[in-house]
Each structure stands twice: as C-alpha cells, then as structure tokens.
Enzyme design. Structure first.
Site, PDB file in Angstrom:
ATOM      1  N   SER A 121     105.663 -24.499  -9.387  1.00 15.48           N
ATOM      2  CA  SER A 121     104.716 -24.338 -10.489  1.00 15.48           C
ATOM      3  C   SER A 121     104.933 -25.366 -11.573  1.00 15.48           C
ATOM      4  O   SER A 121     104.031 -25.633 -12.365  1.00 15.48           O
ATOM      5  CB  SER A 121     104.890 -22.967 -11.140  1.00 15.48           C
ATOM      6  OG  SER A 121     104.821 -21.960 -10.193  1.00 15.48           O
ATOM      7  N   HIS A 142      99.819 -25.817  -4.719  1.00 10.63           N
ATOM      8  CA  HIS A 142     100.154 -24.744  -5.646  1.00 10.63           C
ATOM      9  C   HIS A 142      99.123 -23.623  -5.562  1.00 10.63           C
ATOM     10  O   HIS A 142      98.000 -23.754  -6.037  1.00 10.63           O
ATOM     11  CB  HIS A 142     100.236 -25.301  -7.075  1.00 10.63           C
ATOM     12  CG  HIS A 142     100.655 -24.287  -8.073  1.00 10.63           C
ATOM     13  ND1 HIS A 142      99.946 -24.014  -9.228  1.00 10.63           N
ATOM     14  CD2 HIS A 142     101.715 -23.447  -8.092  1.00 10.63           C
ATOM     15  CE1 HIS A 142     100.561 -23.056  -9.901  1.00 10.63           C
ATOM     16  NE2 HIS A 142     101.627 -22.697  -9.244  1.00 10.63           N
ATOM     17  N   GLU A 154      95.902 -25.845  -6.487  1.00  7.58           N
ATOM     18  CA  GLU A 154      96.090 -27.154  -7.119  1.00  7.58           C
ATOM     19  C   GLU A 154      96.827 -28.044  -6.118  1.00  7.58           C
ATOM     20  O   GLU A 154      97.922 -27.692  -5.662  1.00  7.58           O
ATOM     21  CB  GLU A 154      96.905 -27.023  -8.406  1.00  7.58           C
ATOM     22  CG  GLU A 154      96.109 -26.385  -9.541  1.00  7.58           C
ATOM     23  CD  GLU A 154      96.942 -26.096 -10.787  1.00  7.58           C
ATOM     24  OE1 GLU A 154      96.387 -26.142 -11.879  1.00  7.58           O
ATOM     25  OE2 GLU A 154      98.145 -25.798 -10.654  1.00  7.58           O
ATOM     26  N   ASN A 192      98.960 -23.745 -15.208  1.00  2.00           N
ATOM     27  CA  ASN A 192     100.174 -23.274 -15.876  1.00  2.00           C
ATOM     28  C   ASN A 192     100.428 -23.994 -17.188  1.00  2.00           C
ATOM     29  O   ASN A 192     100.981 -23.409 -18.123  1.00  2.00           O
ATOM     30  CB  ASN A 192     101.381 -23.417 -14.949  1.00  2.00           C
ATOM     31  CG  ASN A 192     101.380 -22.353 -13.877  1.00  2.00           C
ATOM     32  OD1 ASN A 192     100.587 -21.412 -13.940  1.00  2.00           O
ATOM     33  ND2 ASN A 192     102.237 -22.476 -12.898  1.00  2.00           N
TER      34      ASN A 192
HETATM   35  N1  LIG Z   1     105.229 -15.888  -9.036  1.00  4.32           N
HETATM   36  C1  LIG Z   1     104.112 -16.561  -9.236  1.00  4.32           C
HETATM   37  O1  LIG Z   1     103.170 -16.028  -9.837  1.00  4.32           O
HETATM   38  C2  LIG Z   1     103.974 -17.984  -8.714  1.00  4.32           C
HETATM   39  C3  LIG Z   1     102.696 -18.539  -8.623  1.00  4.32           C
HETATM   40  C4  LIG Z   1     102.560 -19.818  -8.079  1.00  4.32           C
HETATM   41  C5  LIG Z   1     103.670 -20.522  -7.664  1.00  4.32           C
HETATM   42  N2  LIG Z   1     104.911 -19.964  -7.783  1.00  4.32           N
HETATM   43  C6  LIG Z   1     106.054 -20.757  -7.296  1.00  4.32           C
HETATM   44  O2  LIG Z   1     106.390 -20.299  -5.999  1.00  4.32           O
HETATM   45  C7  LIG Z   1     107.781 -20.448  -5.777  1.00  4.32           C
HETATM   46  C8  LIG Z   1     108.370 -19.101  -5.382  1.00  4.32           C
HETATM   47  O3  LIG Z   1     108.230 -18.192  -6.451  1.00  4.32           O
HETATM   48  P1  LIG Z   1     108.208 -16.613  -6.243  1.00  4.32           P
HETATM   49  O4  LIG Z   1     107.700 -16.018  -7.489  1.00  4.32           O
HETATM   50  O5  LIG Z   1     107.535 -16.296  -4.969  1.00  4.32           O
HETATM   51  O6  LIG Z   1     109.791 -16.321  -6.137  1.00  4.32           O
HETATM   52  P2  LIG Z   1     110.513 -15.008  -5.535  1.00  4.32           P
HETATM   53  O7  LIG Z   1     111.815 -14.945  -6.235  1.00  4.32           O
HETATM   54  O8  LIG Z   1     109.612 -13.836  -5.584  1.00  4.32           O
HETATM   55  O9  LIG Z   1     110.718 -15.392  -3.988  1.00  4.32           O
HETATM   56  C9  LIG Z   1     111.560 -16.442  -3.554  1.00  4.32           C
HETATM   57  C10 LIG Z   1     112.011 -16.154  -2.123  1.00  4.32           C
HETATM   58  O10 LIG Z   1     112.695 -17.276  -1.624  1.00  4.32           O
HETATM   59  C11 LIG Z   1     113.762 -16.820  -0.800  1.00  4.32           C
HETATM   60  N3  LIG Z   1     114.769 -17.870  -0.654  1.00  4.32           N
HETATM   61  C12 LIG Z   1     115.729 -18.245  -1.532  1.00  4.32           C
HETATM   62  N4  LIG Z   1     116.457 -19.238  -1.003  1.00  4.32           N
HETATM   63  C13 LIG Z   1     115.977 -19.497   0.230  1.00  4.32           C
HETATM   64  C14 LIG Z   1     116.340 -20.397   1.276  1.00  4.32           C
HETATM   65  N5  LIG Z   1     117.344 -21.242   1.120  1.00  4.32           N
HETATM   66  N6  LIG Z   1     115.622 -20.376   2.413  1.00  4.32           N
HETATM   67  C15 LIG Z   1     114.609 -19.531   2.558  1.00  4.32           C
HETATM   68  N7  LIG Z   1     114.227 -18.659   1.618  1.00  4.32           N
HETATM   69  C16 LIG Z   1     114.888 -18.632   0.458  1.00  4.32           C
HETATM   70  C17 LIG Z   1     114.250 -15.586  -1.547  1.00  4.32           C
HETATM   71  O11 LIG Z   1     114.973 -14.729  -0.659  1.00  4.32           O
HETATM   72  C18 LIG Z   1     112.949 -14.961  -2.026  1.00  4.32           C
HETATM   73  O12 LIG Z   1     112.416 -14.037  -1.124  1.00  4.32           O
HETATM   74  C19 LIG Z   1     108.383 -21.018  -7.049  1.00  4.32           C
HETATM   75  O13 LIG Z   1     108.455 -22.420  -6.941  1.00  4.32           O
HETATM   76  C20 LIG Z   1     107.331 -20.622  -8.102  1.00  4.32           C
HETATM   77  O14 LIG Z   1     107.334 -21.491  -9.211  1.00  4.32           O
HETATM   78  C21 LIG Z   1     105.080 -18.705  -8.272  1.00  4.32           C
END
Ligand SMILES: NC(=O)c1ccc[n+]([C@@H]2O[C@H](COP(=O)([O-])OP(=O)(O)OC[C@H]3O[C@@H](n4cnc5c(N)ncnc54)[C@H](O)[C@@H]3O)[C@@H](O)[C@H]2O)c1
Length: 596
Positions: A121, A142, A154, A192
């Site tokens: 993000s 994204h 995005e 964002n």
């Molecule tokens: N939460 C949102 O609203 C949102 C929206 C768009 C983008 N993002 C982006 O998406 C990405 C993930 O965010 P999220 O909110 O889903 O996080 P989250 O914490 O909910 O999920 C992350 C997952 O990654 C797994 N993980 C960690 N290390 C790992 C590895 N080495 N190999 C495989 N899996 C692994 C974890 O077990 C976890 O299930 C981030 O870069 C975030 O900025 C988030």
C-alpha cells in the site's frame, strides 16, 4: 498478443491475500495460495471458505460455482510451490525487509518470465524490485479491501517496469472485472495518499476525546455518504497494517505530520487490538474475523427517545433568519410537530420564506411522502414575525442568519435580553467559534451549535457543538431535539470545521495538490476514490458541487485555526477561485459544465 495468465500465485493469505485468491479463482484462473505455516494456511483457507459461503448465502454465487472456485485453489506452505505460475502477487505484512526477502526468494523459485507483483500500500515498488534480478518484471498491483468487492486496482509501474508487463497486467485487471488506474511509484499511490491523512486525523479526534467513535463514524457516513466511518474502516484495514502504511507514508512522503501515526494507534497494536481480524479494535466484534459489532463498555446507552441526562422539554422553537438554511430548518421543526416562530428582518422576507416552505412541503405531497393534512398541520404550526420580541416564550432558538460574527453576536445579545431563562440558544454557524457567540450572552452555559447540513429537510446529520462553557443539560437537550427531528445528532467540540468539514476538506485539498503535482488526472483520482473506497463522488466532482470558493474559505479557516502546514490551501484551488472558476454554479470549476 498479450500474455496468458492461467495460473497465479498469492503469497500471504491474510486480510488481503485471501480476498485476492478469491478474485482470481472466481474468474477461472488457477491459484497457488501460499502461507508461512500450516496454521496460517488453515486460517487463509477458512477465510476463503467463509467469504464464498457468505456469497452463496446471499445468492451472489451458485453452489456449483463455489465448489469449482475451490477446486481451482491449491494451498501450500512455502514459496517453492510457485515454481511454475505465470504471475505472483505478494500480500505479506507491510515491511520492506520482509518483502525484499520474499522477492529475492521468488526470483530464485519462479520461472524467468514470471511477473512478480506486490500488493503493497505504501512501500516503494522500486525498492522491492531491486531485490530481484528482474526489476523490469516487477510491478505493483494494489487491490482494495475487500478485494472481491472493490472494483479498483491501482497498477504501479516503476521507472524500470517493462511497458508490455504493464499492458499485460492491465489486460488481466480487465479480465478480473476490475477498473485499473496506472500510476507511478509514489507513497500511498492515489487512494491511500488521500485516505490515510484523513483516517489518522479521525483517530486523533477520537484520542483527544473530541467526539466519540460512534459520532465520528456517523458524522462521515451521514454527512458525506461514505460507506463506513473512518474508525470502522481502520478496524477493517487492520490497525497493524494501517500503522505501517502511515509510518511508511510519513517517511517516504515528505514527513507530513498528518501521516505520523497518532500515538494511540501504536498502543492499540501493541495491546493486540488490531481491528476485526483480532476481534477488537476501535469497536468490539462478535469474534475474530467477524464483521458484526457487539456492545462493549464504550457503547452509548440507548435512550429510546426518553429525555436523557437532564434534557429539557422543548415544545416551541424560534428560528431566526431567512436564507436557505433557516427555511429548511423551519420546515424540519414544523414537520416534526414543534410550534415554530419564524423571525426575519421584515414581513416581505417572511412572505418569501413562507412561500419557500410551502413549495417544499408541496413537493413532499406531490412525491407522496407527505399527506395533505400533515402539510396543512405543519404550516399551521408556524407563525411569522419580523420582531425578536415574539421569541419571549420559546424553549429553543435556532439562529441561521448571515455568517458574520458581529451580526451573530449582536443577535445573541438581544436574544439574551428577550428569551426566558433556561432556553437553549443555538447557532447554525459552520465556521465561526460558537464560544464567541455564547460569550455575547450572560448565559453561555445554554448556548450550543446546531450545525445542520444543506438541504436541511433531507440531510440526516446535525453536528451538536458544545463549547467549554456549554452545560451537559443544554447538550443533552440539543441531542434529544435532533432525535425528535428524526436526525442523528453527533456531539463534538468547538473547533474549526467541527467533525465533517475538518475531516473532509483537507482530503479535498490534498486531491487538488495531487492534481497540481501532475501525479494523476482528475478523472483517475475521482475513479480511485469511488471505486477503491466506495465514495459517492470523487473529490473533483464534490468540489465542483460544493463550490471552489466555499471550499477554499473552509480550508483557510482550518489552516488558520490549526496551523497545520499540510492544511495550507492548494495554490491551484486559489488560482481557480481567482479566475472565477467556482464549480457548477459558474459552469466551470475543475470540469467544464457548460454543455450539461
Ligand atoms: N488491509 C488492507 O486494507 C490492505 C489493502 C490493500 C493492500 N494492503 C497491503 O496488503 C499487504 C498485506 O496486508 P494485510 O492487511 O492482508 O496483512 P495481514 O497481516 O492481514 O496478512 C498478512 C499475511 O501474510 C502472511 N505471511 C507473513 N510472512 C509470510 C511469508 N514469509 N510467506 C508467506 N506468508 C507470510 C501472514 O501469515 C498473514 O496471513 C500489505 O502490503 C498491505 O499494505 C492491505
């Protein structure tokens, strides 16, 4: 011919990853879904199952399609399972070193032609790409939360991303039924960058007890038509993820203080209050992962319309003024059964206001929303006067005269002499300090702000502004009156912009700055906010409706009061106003409206 994507890999099956798996599998693409451990994999599998089961229950997905969807997903622990996919999307936590490690590993595991994409993000896609030997095949894709629902994607190209990779990914987005905007690699991209300053500001309001979580969220939903309030959205995003995004944006985006995470956020993350995913964040949820909010110790008690907290009984209301707001407010009170005394500066003005109220009520009758008898009863409850003396026996006065402090102060001094003791005196000001008006009287404890939104008969929100001198009884009375009008009253402190304008206008101003910096176009920015965040209008559409002059004036007030450098009005906004491009009302603002 563009490249075919028949199998994609998704790394990390958390809030975003599980949703991204669903998007691909729903569209007939095979997915290799990868996690770090067996328990994490099971959680991801359960999230996917929960989401598709809900879609079936809602009739949005046939059972057979759900089963086929699940058959397309292959779950695995570890990145080695990704050896033969065409594209990988990484969705692990928002830490640069972690993402770089994963990309270096993906580079080793995947076929040389595989495209490697990050769902980051806020981190630099460029910095992630250089951890591989193929930065030209690294791109940002994204998605928005929840990925199966939000239409926007995005697409982030770095200076080295190959044009054909961008084109192939754009075509893929179209195949997924998404709308993409393609942009350069800048902290927060479009959505964002515009969203997180606002979210952080809302958390700051909550932290400083400026308003309750329910009132902050209700204000933005009802005042701006947003699908959810900022604190509920923080819970959906995940507070740990939101913290990391803010922190990165602060460091990458020019150290704008508005992105420095509010201290409360860090405390909540440390305490394990991560939002929906942990079952508790700003709100408490039925269980981890559930969207259902349950009451907790901070939930306000339902008063069922009873007079709470010493609220005073109100039967007769004076409304002073003859403009748009006064006219709407007279109608609202009369329809809700109050006796209304309208006071204007002359019987001619009264006649005009009376006509306007009649016209508006008649529209209600024509549309079948109001019975003729109710219209007549409402009109019968209004008396028209040109002298303040007729306010001697009202229980509440609502002032809606011109937005000039000297005029309002003089009026409140007169009301102080005329009105009986115990009356609540309310001002509808949208930008002046309520305390200035209150101190023009000998009874500042009885003075509140009642900030109605335009058009008053339609808009469901009223901001109830309490000054440092307002009594709890006067606040409770104002809130009870809002409820009796069928509106939601949200209580806030006496600061410039109250809740809604303070949160809304800096965001609009930021959008203008983004346009000015040529990062994106007005159309793409509007798209991003509508399709990525579910806003009813994009910032430029809204600015043209509100009026650029009005927006600039509000932004200036916020800047002057809060002295926040990031609130300085965008030069482009100032120039457009100087040029007379004020929006729809002059047929030209950010867009040309002369042919519509
Ligand atoms: N939460 C949102 O609203 C949102 C929206 C768009 C983008 N993002 C982006 O998406 C990405 C993930 O965010 P999220 O909110 O889903 O996080 P989250 O914490 O909910 O999920 C992350 C997952 O990654 C797994 N993980 C960690 N290390 C790992 C590895 N080495 N190999 C495989 N899996 C692994 C974890 O077990 C976890 O299930 C981030 O870069 C975030 O900025 C988030």
């Amino acid at each position: 011919m563009g490249r075919e994507f028949s199998t994609v890999g998704v790394v990390g099956l958390g809030t975003m990853g599980a949703g991204i798996v669903e998007v691909f599998a729903r569209n007939g693409i095979d997915v290799v879904a990868v996690e770090i451990s067996a328990p994490a994999l099971e959680r991801g599998r359960a999230t996917l199952k929960g989401s598709t089961d809900r879609a079936v229950a809602k009739g949005k997905l046939a059972e057979a399609d759900r089963d086929a969807l699940h058959e397309r997903v292959h779950f695995a622990v570890g990145l080695d399972a990704l050896h033969s996919v065409d594209l990988v999307i990484e969705a692990v936590p928002e830490h640069l070193d972690l993402k770089q490690r994963i990309f270096a590993e993906l580079d080793r595991v995947c076929r040389p032609e595989t495209i490697l994409a990050t769902n980051t993000s806020s981190l630099s896609v460029t910095e992630i790409s250089v951890a591989t030997s193929r930065p030209n095949q690294v791109i940002g894709i994204h998605f928005f939360n929840p990925a199966p629902v939000m239409k926007l994607v995005e697409v982030v190209r770095t200076v080295v991303t190959a044009p054909e990779v961008v084109a192939d990914v754009e075509a893929l987005c179209a195949r997924l039924g998404k709308v993409d905007v393609t942009i350069n690699d800048r902290a927060g991209f479009i959505a964002n960058a515009l969203l997180f300053g606002y979210l952080n500001h809302a958390v700051g309001m909550f932290e400083s007890h400026y308003a309750t979580r329910e009132d902050i969220d209700a204000a933005m939903k009802l005042g701006c038509g947003l699908p959810m309030g900022p604190l509920a959205l923080m819970d959906l995003i995940g507070l740990d993820t939101a913290y990391e995004i803010l922190d990165t944006m602060y460091r990458r985006g020019g150290r704008d203080r508005r992105h420095a995470p509010v201290p409360l956020l860090k405390q909540m993350v440390t305490a394990g209050l991560l939002g929906r995913k942990s079952g508790r964040g700003f709100y408490t949820y039925e269980r981890p992962g559930s969207p259902v909010v349950v009451p907790d110790e901070a939930t306000p008690l339902a008063t069922d319309g009873a007079l709470a907290d010493g609220a005073r009984a109100i039967a007769k209301v004076g409304v002073v003024g003859s403009g748009t707001m006064a006219t709407g407010i007279i109608e609202v009170f009369a329809k809700a059964g109050y006796e209304v005394v309208s006071v204007t500066r002359g019987m001619e003005k009264s006649a005009k206001v009376c006509e306007a109220v009649k016209t508006s009520l008649n529209k209600g009758v024509v549309r079948g929303k109001l019975a003729e008898a109710d219209r007549d009863a409402a009109l019968g409850r209004i008396s028209w006067s040109a002298t303040l003396d007729h306010l001697a026996d009202v229980d509440l006065v609502v002032e809606a005269v011109v937005e000039e402090l000297s005029v309002k102060k003089a009026l409140f001094a007169s009301l102080d002499e005329i009105c009986k003791p115990g009356v609540v005196l309310a001002t509808t000001t949208s930008s002046l300090p309520v305390i200035d008006v209150a101190m023009a009287t000998q009874r500042p404890a009885d003075v509140v702000g009642l900030h109605f939104f335009n058009p008053a008969p339609v808009m469901p929100l009223v901001e109830v502004v309490r000054t440092i001198r307002t009594s709890p009884e006067a606040t409770a009375t104002a809130r009870a009156v809002c409820a009796a009008l069928g509106k939601t009253g949200v209580v806030c402190g006496d600061r410039s912009g109250f809740i809604v304008n303070a949160l809304l206008f800096p965001y609009l101003n930021d959008a203008v700055k983004m346009l000015e910096a040529s990062y994106s176009t007005a159309d793409d920015i509007d798209h991003a906010m509508k399709l990525g965040c579910g806003y009813p209008m994009g910032p430029f559409e809204l600015l043209d409706v509100v009026g650029l002059d009005v927006s600039l004036a509000i932004q200036r007030e916020l800047y002057l009061e809060l002295r926040e450098p990031g609130f300085a009005p965008a030069p482009l906004l100032e120039h457009l106003v100087t040029a007379g491009y004020l929006g729809r009302k002059t047929r030209r603002g950010f867009r040309d409206h002369s042919h519509r």
